[in-house]
Design a protein around this motif. Structure first.
Motif, PDB file in Angstrom:
ATOM      1  N   PHE A 133       0.857  -1.188   0.000  1.00  0.00           N
ATOM      2  CA  PHE A 133       0.000   0.000   0.000  1.00  0.00           C
ATOM      3  C   PHE A 133       0.892   1.236   0.000  1.00  0.00           C
ATOM      4  O   PHE A 133       1.831   1.322   0.798  1.00  0.00           O
ATOM      5  N   HIS A 134       0.597   2.196  -0.874  1.00  0.00           N
ATOM      6  CA  HIS A 134       1.392   3.419  -0.959  1.00  0.00           C
ATOM      7  C   HIS A 134       0.452   4.626  -1.057  1.00  0.00           C
ATOM      8  O   HIS A 134      -0.334   4.731  -2.008  1.00  0.00           O
ATOM      9  N   ALA A 135       0.525   5.520  -0.089  1.00  0.00           N
ATOM     10  CA  ALA A 135      -0.287   6.734  -0.127  1.00  0.00           C
ATOM     11  C   ALA A 135       0.259   7.678  -1.186  1.00  0.00           C
ATOM     12  O   ALA A 135       1.473   7.807  -1.359  1.00  0.00           O
ATOM     13  N   GLY A 136      -0.641   8.350  -1.892  1.00  0.00           N
ATOM     14  CA  GLY A 136      -0.224   9.319  -2.896  1.00  0.00           C
ATOM     15  C   GLY A 136       0.032  10.673  -2.288  1.00  0.00           C
ATOM     16  O   GLY A 136       0.056  10.851  -1.066  1.00  0.00           O
ATOM     17  N   ALA A 137       0.242  11.644  -3.155  1.00  0.00           N
ATOM     18  CA  ALA A 137       0.446  13.015  -2.684  1.00  0.00           C
ATOM     19  C   ALA A 137      -0.830  13.519  -2.031  1.00  0.00           C
ATOM     20  O   ALA A 137      -1.926  13.141  -2.416  1.00  0.00           O
ATOM     21  N   GLY A 138      -0.706  14.373  -1.044  1.00  0.00           N
ATOM     22  CA  GLY A 138      -1.896  14.914  -0.415  1.00  0.00           C
ATOM     23  C   GLY A 138      -1.874  14.839   1.096  1.00  0.00           C
ATOM     24  O   GLY A 138      -2.867  15.145   1.752  1.00  0.00           O
ATOM     25  N   GLY A 139      -0.741  14.418   1.662  1.00  0.00           N
ATOM     26  CA  GLY A 139      -0.595  14.458   3.106  1.00  0.00           C
ATOM     27  C   GLY A 139      -1.574  13.565   3.852  1.00  0.00           C
ATOM     28  O   GLY A 139      -1.818  12.419   3.483  1.00  0.00           O
ATOM     29  N   THR A 140      -2.156  14.118   4.909  1.00  0.00           N
ATOM     30  CA  THR A 140      -2.998  13.348   5.821  1.00  0.00           C
ATOM     31  C   THR A 140      -4.201  12.731   5.116  1.00  0.00           C
ATOM     32  O   THR A 140      -4.569  11.587   5.397  1.00  0.00           O
ATOM     33  N   GLU A 141      -4.814  13.458   4.213  1.00  0.00           N
ATOM     34  CA  GLU A 141      -5.995  12.951   3.508  1.00  0.00           C
ATOM     35  C   GLU A 141      -5.648  11.685   2.716  1.00  0.00           C
ATOM     36  O   GLU A 141      -6.363  10.676   2.780  1.00  0.00           O
ATOM     37  N   ALA A 142      -4.538  11.712   1.981  1.00  0.00           N
ATOM     38  CA  ALA A 142      -4.125  10.549   1.192  1.00  0.00           C
ATOM     39  C   ALA A 142      -3.705   9.400   2.103  1.00  0.00           C
ATOM     40  O   ALA A 142      -3.971   8.226   1.802  1.00  0.00           O
ATOM     41  N   GLN A 143      -3.055   9.713   3.223  1.00  0.00           N
ATOM     42  CA  GLN A 143      -2.617   8.673   4.145  1.00  0.00           C
ATOM     43  C   GLN A 143      -3.809   8.017   4.844  1.00  0.00           C
ATOM     44  O   GLN A 143      -3.803   6.808   5.104  1.00  0.00           O
ATOM     45  N   ARG A 213     -14.527  20.921   2.384  1.00  0.00           N
ATOM     46  CA  ARG A 213     -14.465  20.906   0.929  1.00  0.00           C
ATOM     47  C   ARG A 213     -14.294  19.474   0.416  1.00  0.00           C
ATOM     48  O   ARG A 213     -13.704  18.632   1.086  1.00  0.00           O
ATOM     49  N   ARG A 214     -14.789  19.248  -0.786  1.00  0.00           N
ATOM     50  CA  ARG A 214     -14.639  17.938  -1.409  1.00  0.00           C
ATOM     51  C   ARG A 214     -13.215  17.804  -1.941  1.00  0.00           C
ATOM     52  O   ARG A 214     -12.687  18.719  -2.566  1.00  0.00           O
ATOM     53  N   GLN A 215     -12.595  16.646  -1.681  1.00  0.00           N
ATOM     54  CA  GLN A 215     -11.216  16.432  -2.107  1.00  0.00           C
ATOM     55  C   GLN A 215     -11.076  15.085  -2.808  1.00  0.00           C
ATOM     56  O   GLN A 215     -11.858  14.160  -2.583  1.00  0.00           O
ATOM     57  N   THR A 216     -10.072  15.005  -3.648  1.00  0.00           N
ATOM     58  CA  THR A 216      -9.737  13.767  -4.349  1.00  0.00           C
ATOM     59  C   THR A 216      -8.390  13.273  -3.856  1.00  0.00           C
ATOM     60  O   THR A 216      -7.429  14.041  -3.771  1.00  0.00           O
ATOM     61  N   SER A 217      -8.325  11.986  -3.515  1.00  0.00           N
ATOM     62  CA  SER A 217      -7.090  11.392  -3.020  1.00  0.00           C
ATOM     63  C   SER A 217      -6.788  10.117  -3.797  1.00  0.00           C
ATOM     64  O   SER A 217      -7.686   9.469  -4.346  1.00  0.00           O
ATOM     65  N   PHE A 218      -5.509   9.760  -3.825  1.00  0.00           N
ATOM     66  CA  PHE A 218      -5.076   8.560  -4.535  1.00  0.00           C
ATOM     67  C   PHE A 218      -4.189   7.699  -3.639  1.00  0.00           C
ATOM     68  O   PHE A 218      -3.430   8.215  -2.828  1.00  0.00           O
ATOM     69  N   SER A 219      -4.311   6.412  -3.809  1.00  0.00           N
ATOM     70  CA  SER A 219      -3.377   5.463  -3.210  1.00  0.00           C
ATOM     71  C   SER A 219      -3.133   4.353  -4.220  1.00  0.00           C
ATOM     72  O   SER A 219      -4.011   4.040  -5.032  1.00  0.00           O
ATOM     73  N   ALA A 220      -1.938   3.785  -4.166  1.00  0.00           N
ATOM     74  CA  ALA A 220      -1.585   2.713  -5.103  1.00  0.00           C
ATOM     75  C   ALA A 220      -1.471   1.395  -4.360  1.00  0.00           C
ATOM     76  O   ALA A 220      -0.944   1.328  -3.249  1.00  0.00           O
ATOM     77  N   ILE A 221      -1.996   0.347  -4.992  1.00  0.00           N
ATOM     78  CA  ILE A 221      -1.904  -1.005  -4.465  1.00  0.00           C
ATOM     79  C   ILE A 221      -1.030  -1.821  -5.415  1.00  0.00           C
ATOM     80  O   ILE A 221      -1.219  -1.780  -6.632  1.00  0.00           O
ATOM     81  N   GLU A 222      -0.081  -2.542  -4.859  1.00  0.00           N
ATOM     82  CA  GLU A 222       0.749  -3.448  -5.650  1.00  0.00           C
ATOM     83  C   GLU A 222       0.511  -4.860  -5.143  1.00  0.00           C
ATOM     84  O   GLU A 222       0.557  -5.114  -3.938  1.00  0.00           O
ATOM     85  N   VAL A 223       0.230  -5.786  -6.053  1.00  0.00           N
ATOM     86  CA  VAL A 223      -0.014  -7.176  -5.684  1.00  0.00           C
ATOM     87  C   VAL A 223       0.905  -8.069  -6.507  1.00  0.00           C
ATOM     88  O   VAL A 223       0.899  -8.020  -7.738  1.00  0.00           O
ATOM     89  N   ILE A 224       1.711  -8.869  -5.829  1.00  0.00           N
ATOM     90  CA  ILE A 224       2.593  -9.813  -6.521  1.00  0.00           C
ATOM     91  C   ILE A 224       2.483 -11.166  -5.838  1.00  0.00           C
ATOM     92  O   ILE A 224       2.141 -11.257  -4.654  1.00  0.00           O
ATOM     93  N   PRO A 225       2.751 -12.251  -6.564  1.00  0.00           N
ATOM     94  CA  PRO A 225       2.701 -13.579  -5.934  1.00  0.00           C
ATOM     95  C   PRO A 225       3.926 -13.819  -5.080  1.00  0.00           C
ATOM     96  O   PRO A 225       5.030 -13.368  -5.411  1.00  0.00           O
ATOM     97  N   GLU A 226       3.739 -14.514  -3.984  1.00  0.00           N
ATOM     98  CA  GLU A 226       4.893 -14.919  -3.187  1.00  0.00           C
ATOM     99  C   GLU A 226       5.570 -16.083  -3.907  1.00  0.00           C
ATOM    100  O   GLU A 226       4.936 -17.091  -4.203  1.00  0.00           O
TER     101      GLU A 226
END
Length: 375
Positions: A133-143, A213-226
């Motif tokens: 899991f990786h939070a995008g730009a945007g500080g606390t909201e993205a985290q 205010r309404r905000q847009t946030s992003f986070s990235a998910i990476e999934v790989i096989p063990e």
């Protein structure tokens, strides 16, 4: 009431060809032959001389047994439900209608779940899944959004009988989390979760904004096989990576954050970085890191159709905001929609509580048929 029993009898007859077809899709004859071979190996002299190897054979046998038993139970259920219909019609007894309805619903759900598993034909679909899991730009909201996704996937895992283990967890500055790595263990974990890889977009009124205010946030998910150590010819030498040690923090328990037991490995050729901080010893954390690094390298090699690991150059995966695979809208309306499959629901709360099956199923169906939504 006779009309309802006749209707269910017709539904059961319609269901039978699909049930018979599952036998071929599951390759039950092949499974039975494989199970016979594995049982013969277990009965051979000296079988337990190599505990690690013997345990894997036992697990393979158990998996085959479970698949065969599951299918045979569905056939037995179909027979029982058909018997209920015929008895009820013959004796004009409607007392078993509720049992019939419940049994038919469970049988249909079980068959659909089994059908989806037959779509998991990739080399690593049956493996455990490493999820980052990786939070995008945007500080606390993205985290905060990143932590919401973390909870969503761990709830999904718990619902399906999977277990998860925290490997690395970096808390947010004020709330949420900046990044995390977990291992989700269970048969077909990677096969079911591989479609969740990508950018996830949130639209809501931020609880951290005093002006609402309404905000847009992003986070990235990476999934790989063990990838197990011996399953691929992958050699990672000490000179191939830089090792850093640091004090553990965050999830994992305070018993480990007094010493520098946490480990970070940086693969020199690619820049891929992995970290683990939740084990008690530096050695255990390093072993977990090497397993994660090996899995990432093998997955990239397979995905990019490279001949050897050394052909991998540069950082392989960048988070590109705006290329989200799924949108989660909390305001001004509620909607979760997958941009690839078109699957959507307005029940945002259920999704955030782990109800991801419709999205996973639609992805697997699209993967099998090639019928993707045109962006």
């Amino acid at each position: 009431m006779n009309i309802e029993f006749e209707a269910y009898k017709g539904k059961l007859n319609d269901l039978r060809p699909a049930l018979d077809g599952l036998s071929e899709s599951l390759n039950l004859d092949g499974l039975r032959n494989e199970l016979e071979r594995l049982h013969a190996m277990q009965e051979a002299p000296g079988f337990w001389d190599d505990p690690e190897k013997s345990q894997k054979i036992v697990m393979k046998a158990k998996t085959a047994e479970n698949k065969i038993e599951r299918y045979e139970k569905m056939v037995a259920t179909w027979d029982d439900l058909m018997t209920i219909c015929e008895m009820a019609l013959e004796e004009e007894d409607d007392s078993m209608l509720d049992e019939l309805k419940e049994g038919f619903e469970k049988l249909s759900e079980g068959m659909e779940s089994c059908r989806l598993e037959t779509l998991l034909t990739g080399n690593y679909d049956s493996n455990n899944a490493l999820m980052s899991f990786h939070a995008g730009a945007g500080g606390t909201e993205a985290q905060d959004w990143c932590q919401m996704l973390y909870r969503m996937y761990t709830r999904w895992a718990e619902r399906h009988g999977f277990t998860y283990k925290i490997l690395d967890y970096l808390e947010g500055d004020e709330a949420g989390l900046k990044s995390a790595d977990i291992l989700i263990e269970g048969e077909n974990a990677y096969g079911f979760l591989k479609g969740e890889n990508g950018v996830h977009r949130l639209v809501r009124v931020s609880p951290f904004d005093s002006n609402a205010r309404r905000q847009t946030s992003f986070s990235a998910i990476e999934v790989i096989p063990e990838i197990q150590d011996e399953s691929q010819d992958v050699e990672i030498k000490p000179e191939d990576y830089e090792m850093q040690v640091f004090r553990s923090s965050g999830a994992g328990g305070q018993h480990i954050n007094k010493t520098s037991s946490a480990v970070r490995l940086i693969h020199k050729a690619t820049g891929i970085t992995v970290a683990c901080q939740t084990e008690r010893s530096q050695f255990q954390n390093k072993e977990n890191c090497l397993r994660m690094l090996r899995s990432k390298l093998v997955e990239i090699k397979e995905r990019e159709h490279l001949d050897k690991i050394s052909d991998i150059k540069g950082v392989q995966q960048k988070i590109e905001w705006g290329s989200q695979i799924r949108n989660y809208v909390f305001m001004p309306y509620t909607l979760v929609k997958d941009t690839r499959t078109g699957c959507e629901t307005s029940n945002v709360n259920a999704v955030m509580d782990g109800a991801l099956d419709p999205f996973i199923e639609s992805y697997l169906n699209c993967l099998a048929t090639g019928n993707w939504v045109q962006k």
